[in-house]
Motif scaffolding. Structure first.
Motif, PDB file in Angstrom:
ATOM      1  N   UNK A  72     -17.453   1.542   1.425  1.00 17.76           N
ATOM      2  CA  UNK A  72     -17.112   2.847   0.848  1.00 17.76           C
ATOM      3  C   UNK A  72     -16.690   3.829   1.931  1.00 17.76           C
ATOM      4  N   UNK A  73     -17.356   3.788   3.074  1.00 13.28           N
ATOM      5  CA  UNK A  73     -16.987   4.673   4.174  1.00 13.28           C
ATOM      6  C   UNK A  73     -15.601   4.379   4.712  1.00 13.28           C
ATOM      7  N   UNK A  74     -15.280   3.099   4.864  1.00  9.96           N
ATOM      8  CA  UNK A  74     -13.943   2.719   5.358  1.00  9.96           C
ATOM      9  C   UNK A  74     -12.865   3.176   4.385  1.00  9.96           C
ATOM     10  N   UNK A  75     -13.101   2.980   3.087  1.00  7.18           N
ATOM     11  CA  UNK A  75     -12.117   3.409   2.084  1.00  7.18           C
ATOM     12  C   UNK A  75     -11.934   4.923   2.102  1.00  7.18           C
ATOM     13  N   UNK A  76     -13.018   5.646   2.330  1.00  9.67           N
ATOM     14  CA  UNK A  76     -12.932   7.101   2.348  1.00  9.67           C
ATOM     15  C   UNK A  76     -12.148   7.601   3.562  1.00  9.67           C
ATOM     16  N   UNK A  77     -12.218   6.873   4.675  1.00  6.86           N
ATOM     17  CA  UNK A  77     -11.585   7.318   5.918  1.00  6.86           C
ATOM     18  C   UNK A  77     -10.145   6.825   6.079  1.00  6.86           C
ATOM     19  N   UNK A  78      -9.743   5.798   5.318  1.00  8.51           N
ATOM     20  CA  UNK A  78      -8.397   5.224   5.472  1.00  8.51           C
ATOM     21  C   UNK A  78      -7.650   5.358   4.144  1.00  8.51           C
ATOM     22  N   UNK A  79      -6.843   6.416   3.996  1.00  8.27           N
ATOM     23  CA  UNK A  79      -6.161   6.659   2.710  1.00  8.27           C
ATOM     24  C   UNK A  79      -5.230   5.526   2.289  1.00  8.27           C
ATOM     25  N   UNK A  80      -4.496   4.934   3.250  1.00  8.86           N
ATOM     26  CA  UNK A  80      -3.570   3.856   2.884  1.00  8.86           C
ATOM     27  C   UNK A  80      -4.311   2.649   2.324  1.00  8.86           C
ATOM     28  N   UNK A  81      -5.416   2.321   2.952  1.00  7.71           N
ATOM     29  CA  UNK A  81      -6.214   1.205   2.450  1.00  7.71           C
ATOM     30  C   UNK A  81      -6.769   1.525   1.078  1.00  7.71           C
ATOM     31  N   UNK A  82      -7.202   2.782   0.884  1.00 11.37           N
ATOM     32  CA  UNK A  82      -7.732   3.195  -0.419  1.00 11.37           C
ATOM     33  C   UNK A  82      -6.660   3.082  -1.503  1.00 11.37           C
ATOM     34  N   UNK A  83      -5.439   3.465  -1.161  1.00  8.46           N
ATOM     35  CA  UNK A  83      -4.347   3.376  -2.135  1.00  8.46           C
ATOM     36  C   UNK A  83      -4.026   1.913  -2.458  1.00  8.46           C
TER      37      UNK A  83
END
Length: 311
Positions: free
Chosen positions: A170-181
């Motif tokens: 969850x922390x990685x997704x919150x910090x990396x917008x491209x990965x979250x998208x």
């Protein structure tokens, strides 16, 4: 003009080379496993071999159930046999996933939908295995002595890891917008694929029926091998031991679970009440029958499918 590198020829030969390397590295295990098979009762072994063959049919049903389009049946079944070999030559799950992903894309499915179908298959297989284990534990609560199976003090670290992994993700997704998208786009595709599949009763039945049949057939093969070698453990307890061991090693990154599965199975069978020596013999014979004997023909099938451009 420089000649092109023969990628397809290399891919045809590579599985056979990997089989040779793995066999040499585990030659002592193979020799001991063959020795135990020589003393087993053959009717039970033949039944175990039949259950093993049916696991590929169950895997093919689950794969078909994960997509709306009809896949070519014979090629799908052959691909599952080849994927089994690939799965034992590469870290857990990667070999079979790569083979099936390539097969679906060759069949005309877009990469995004093929990946979504692969994720749906893995989810269904995991849910089916855990659900079957839970049902057997409810029906046979004394089938496994968990105090013997789990090392002392292991529960705490396991809970910490189980809580830390989703928190880190969850922390990685919150910090990396491209990965979250990218993850959000994949989840939308996967949910759409799941809705489409479950909108067709035949596909949903193939998906979840195969997902339950696959681990049940694997457990049945172990039970039959145990009977062939006279393991004094009830059949239901052996099935629980197998499912518990495979669930425990699901995240261990070894090729096909080689090494980790054997150790976990021996511990689980002893925890179910089996003598250590007989439990070890059963596990070696079971892994030889279900992993090592199909490995070479599976690798040959994989090479043939690559050559025929099926994958």
């Amino acid at each position: 003009m420089p000649r092109r590198f023969p990628v397809r020829r290399v891919l045809c030969v590579l599985p056979l080379l990997l089989v040779a390397v793995v066999a040499v590295r585990h030659r002592s295990v193979l020799a001991e496993g063959f020795g135990h098979l020589a003393t087993a009762r053959w009717p039970w072994l033949l039944a175990a071999a039949g259950a093993t063959c049916l696991t590929w049919v169950a895997a093919a049903c689950t794969r078909q159930g994960a997509v709306v389009e009809r896949l070519p049946r014979r090629r799908l079944l052959a691909t599952q046999f080849a994927a089994g070999a690939a799965n034992h030559l590469l870290p857990t799950g990667l070999g079979a996933s790569a083979v099936n992903l390539r097969f679906m894309t060759v069949c005309g499915l877009p990469l995004a939908r093929s990946s979504a179908a692969l994720a749906l298959y893995l989810l269904a297989e995991s849910v089916g295995r855990v659900a079957l284990l839970g049902a057997l534990l409810i029906a046979f609560p004394g089938a496994l002595r968990l105090g013997t199976l789990l090392p002392e003090g292991a529960a705490g670290p396991l809970l910490v890891v189980a809580g830390a992994v989703p928190a880190v993700a969850a922390g990685v997704l919150a910090l990396v917008p491209r990965l979250r998208a990218a993850v959000a786009s994949f989840l939308r595709t996967a949910l759409g694929e799941a809705r489409s599949v479950h909108g067709r009763p035949a596909r949903a039945l193939a998906l979840w029926g195969g997902a339950l049949a696959f681990p049940a057939l694997q457990a049945s093969a172990l039970v039959l091998v145990g009977r062939s070698l006279g393991l004094p453990v009830p059949a239901a307890h052996m099935a629980v031991a197998y499912l518990a061991a495979t669930v425990a090693v699901a995240l261990v990154p070894t090729p096909g679970g080689i090494g980790s599965v054997e150790a976990a199975l021996v511990v689980a069978l002893v925890a179910a009440g089996g003598p250590p020596a007989v439990a070890t013999a059963v596990v070696l014979a079971f892994r030889l029958l279900t992993v090592w004997l199909p490995l070479l023909p599976g690798a040959l099938t994989l090479a043939a499918l690559v050559r025929m451009r099926v994958i």
